[in-house]
Motif scaffolding. Structure first.
Motif, mmCIF file in Angstrom:
data_model
loop_
_atom_site.group_PDB
_atom_site.id
_atom_site.type_symbol
_atom_site.label_atom_id
_atom_site.label_comp_id
_atom_site.label_asym_id
_atom_site.label_seq_id
_atom_site.Cartn_x
_atom_site.Cartn_y
_atom_site.Cartn_z
ATOM 1 N N LEU A 4 1.232 -1.131 -0.010
ATOM 2 C CA LEU A 4 -0.207 -0.025 -0.341
ATOM 3 C C LEU A 4 0.967 1.402 0.057
ATOM 4 C CD1 LEU A 4 -2.597 -1.097 2.293
ATOM 5 C CD2 LEU A 4 -2.828 -1.141 -0.106
ATOM 6 N N GLY A 5 2.177 1.684 0.728
ATOM 7 C CA GLY A 5 3.029 2.482 0.157
ATOM 8 C C GLY A 5 3.773 2.172 -0.421
ATOM 9 N N GLY A 6 4.547 1.695 -0.588
ATOM 10 C CA GLY A 6 5.854 1.607 -1.112
ATOM 11 C C GLY A 6 7.131 1.074 -0.198
ATOM 12 N N VAL A 7 7.744 1.845 -1.689
ATOM 13 C CA VAL A 7 9.584 2.236 -1.430
ATOM 14 C C VAL A 7 9.448 2.792 0.786
ATOM 15 C CG1 VAL A 7 12.157 2.552 -1.201
ATOM 16 C CG2 VAL A 7 10.258 1.015 -2.620
ATOM 17 N N ALA A 8 8.694 4.077 0.004
ATOM 18 C CA ALA A 8 8.921 5.223 1.222
ATOM 19 C C ALA A 8 8.292 4.365 2.366
ATOM 20 C CB ALA A 8 8.082 6.501 0.399
ATOM 21 N N ALA A 9 7.088 3.980 2.971
ATOM 22 C CA ALA A 9 6.750 3.868 3.492
ATOM 23 C C ALA A 9 7.201 2.425 4.633
ATOM 24 C CB ALA A 9 5.147 3.291 3.393
ATOM 25 N N VAL A 10 8.125 1.610 3.825
ATOM 26 C CA VAL A 10 8.575 0.518 3.811
ATOM 27 C C VAL A 10 10.314 0.798 4.920
ATOM 28 C CG1 VAL A 10 10.138 -1.151 3.636
ATOM 29 C CG2 VAL A 10 7.437 -1.375 2.951
ATOM 30 N N THR A 11 10.436 2.724 3.960
ATOM 31 C CA THR A 11 11.986 3.393 4.431
ATOM 32 C C THR A 11 11.553 4.216 6.147
ATOM 33 O OG1 THR A 11 13.074 3.059 2.279
ATOM 34 C CG2 THR A 11 13.979 4.909 3.803
ATOM 35 N N VAL A 12 10.263 4.468 5.600
ATOM 36 C CA VAL A 12 9.971 5.330 7.324
ATOM 37 C C VAL A 12 9.683 4.326 8.488
ATOM 38 C CG1 VAL A 12 8.297 6.751 8.382
ATOM 39 C CG2 VAL A 12 9.186 7.074 5.729
ATOM 40 N N ILE A 13 9.663 2.937 8.267
ATOM 41 C CA ILE A 13 9.401 2.106 9.624
ATOM 42 C C ILE A 13 10.278 2.362 9.532
ATOM 43 C CG2 ILE A 13 8.044 0.176 9.778
ATOM 44 C CD1 ILE A 13 6.305 2.999 9.786
ATOM 45 N N ALA A 14 11.132 1.451 8.752
ATOM 46 C CA ALA A 14 12.386 1.042 8.910
ATOM 47 C C ALA A 14 13.290 1.718 8.996
ATOM 48 C CB ALA A 14 13.110 0.513 7.965
ATOM 49 N N LEU A 15 12.914 2.898 9.452
ATOM 50 C CA LEU A 15 13.991 4.241 9.884
ATOM 51 C C LEU A 15 13.415 4.020 11.386
ATOM 52 C CD1 LEU A 15 14.605 6.972 7.212
ATOM 53 C CD2 LEU A 15 16.817 4.925 8.059
ATOM 54 N N MET A 16 12.729 4.558 11.730
ATOM 55 C CA MET A 16 12.258 4.723 13.093
ATOM 56 C C MET A 16 11.898 3.252 13.537
ATOM 57 S SD MET A 16 7.959 5.597 12.043
ATOM 58 C CE MET A 16 7.250 5.816 13.892
ATOM 59 N N ASN A 17 12.126 2.250 13.572
ATOM 60 C CA ASN A 17 12.719 0.664 14.378
ATOM 61 C C ASN A 17 14.275 1.029 14.770
ATOM 62 O OD1 ASN A 17 9.693 -0.590 14.414
ATOM 63 N ND2 ASN A 17 10.515 -1.510 11.967
ATOM 64 N N ALA A 18 14.829 1.684 13.618
ATOM 65 C CA ALA A 18 16.414 1.679 13.520
ATOM 66 C C ALA A 18 16.696 2.510 14.355
ATOM 67 C CB ALA A 18 16.627 1.809 12.622
ATOM 68 N N ALA A 19 16.272 3.576 15.134
ATOM 69 C CA ALA A 19 16.233 4.506 16.101
ATOM 70 C C ALA A 19 15.445 3.592 17.134
ATOM 71 C CB ALA A 19 15.214 5.585 15.740
ATOM 72 N N ARG A 20 14.208 2.812 17.301
ATOM 73 C CA ARG A 20 14.146 1.999 18.899
ATOM 74 C C ARG A 20 15.317 1.268 19.275
ATOM 75 N NH1 ARG A 20 8.424 0.413 17.901
ATOM 76 N NH2 ARG A 20 8.758 -0.514 20.306
ATOM 77 N N LEU A 21 16.302 0.490 18.066
ATOM 78 C CA LEU A 21 16.529 -0.230 18.104
ATOM 79 C C LEU A 21 18.171 -0.393 18.515
ATOM 80 C CD1 LEU A 21 15.514 -3.379 14.899
ATOM 81 C CD2 LEU A 21 15.406 -2.956 18.031
ATOM 82 N N ASP A 22 18.351 0.991 18.870
ATOM 83 C CA ASP A 22 20.286 1.537 18.034
ATOM 84 C C ASP A 22 21.238 1.443 17.531
ATOM 85 O OD1 ASP A 22 19.046 3.551 20.335
ATOM 86 O OD2 ASP A 22 19.321 1.849 22.288
ATOM 87 N N VAL A 23 20.022 0.906 16.666
ATOM 88 C CA VAL A 23 21.070 1.014 15.030
ATOM 89 C C VAL A 23 21.977 1.399 15.286
ATOM 90 C CG1 VAL A 23 21.473 0.469 12.273
ATOM 91 C CG2 VAL A 23 19.861 -0.836 14.351
ATOM 92 N N PRO A 24 23.321 0.719 15.152
ATOM 93 C CA PRO A 24 24.133 2.532 14.336
ATOM 94 C C PRO A 24 24.417 3.322 13.029
ATOM 95 C CG PRO A 24 25.504 0.087 15.322
ATOM 96 C CD PRO A 24 24.477 -0.136 15.654
ATOM 97 N N LYS A 25 25.070 4.558 13.307
ATOM 98 C CA LYS A 25 24.522 5.510 12.017
ATOM 99 C C LYS A 25 24.281 4.563 10.814
ATOM 100 C CE LYS A 25 26.110 10.347 9.975
ATOM 101 N NZ LYS A 25 26.603 11.147 10.887
ATOM 102 N N ARG A 26 25.275 3.897 10.543
ATOM 103 C CA ARG A 26 26.285 3.086 9.597
ATOM 104 C C ARG A 26 25.181 2.094 9.132
ATOM 105 N NH1 ARG A 26 27.965 -1.149 7.295
ATOM 106 N NH2 ARG A 26 29.958 -1.368 5.626
#
Length: 118
Positions: A4-26
């Protein structure tokens, strides 16, 4: 989300998850880069006049799924939980964020298609 949302939606959620999981900047840069590359491939498919609208729709969803798989793979080493949709403190539901991402990503996808197809 990918449907429904395409690449942009998937990427936004992935970046939100990355922030919550403390994924390093790289890792976050790789997640954003995968999303940007997916968006570029999406635009190229639209510009290619040999791709019908039906084929584009299917390929666009498949592309979003591939981008999602790459992004999840980048996040996986930092995920302390094992279950999808678990209700633990680290895995709060993201229904509202997902709905907003689908809406915004879907609108972006629609604008890209209508703009480039003319």
């Amino acid at each position: 989300m990918a449907i429904l949302g395409g690449v942009a939606a998937v990427t936004v959620i992935a970046l939100m998850n990355a922030a919550r999981l403390d994924v390093p900047k790289r890792g976050r840069v790789l997640i954003a880069g995968a999303g940007l590359l997916g968006l570029i491939v999406n635009v190229v498919m639209i510009w290619d006049t040999r791709v019908s609208l039906d084929a584009y729709t299917v390929l666009s969803v498949l592309l979003a799924l591939v981008v999602h798989i790459v992004q999840v793979d980048i996040q996986r080493p930092h995920d302390r939980g094992a279950l999808l949709l678990s209700r633990g403190k680290d895995h709060a539901p993201m229904w509202l964020a997902g709905a907003v991402a689908i809406l915004a990503g879907g609108i972006l996808q629609h604008l890209i298609v209508t703009t480039l197809e003319g």
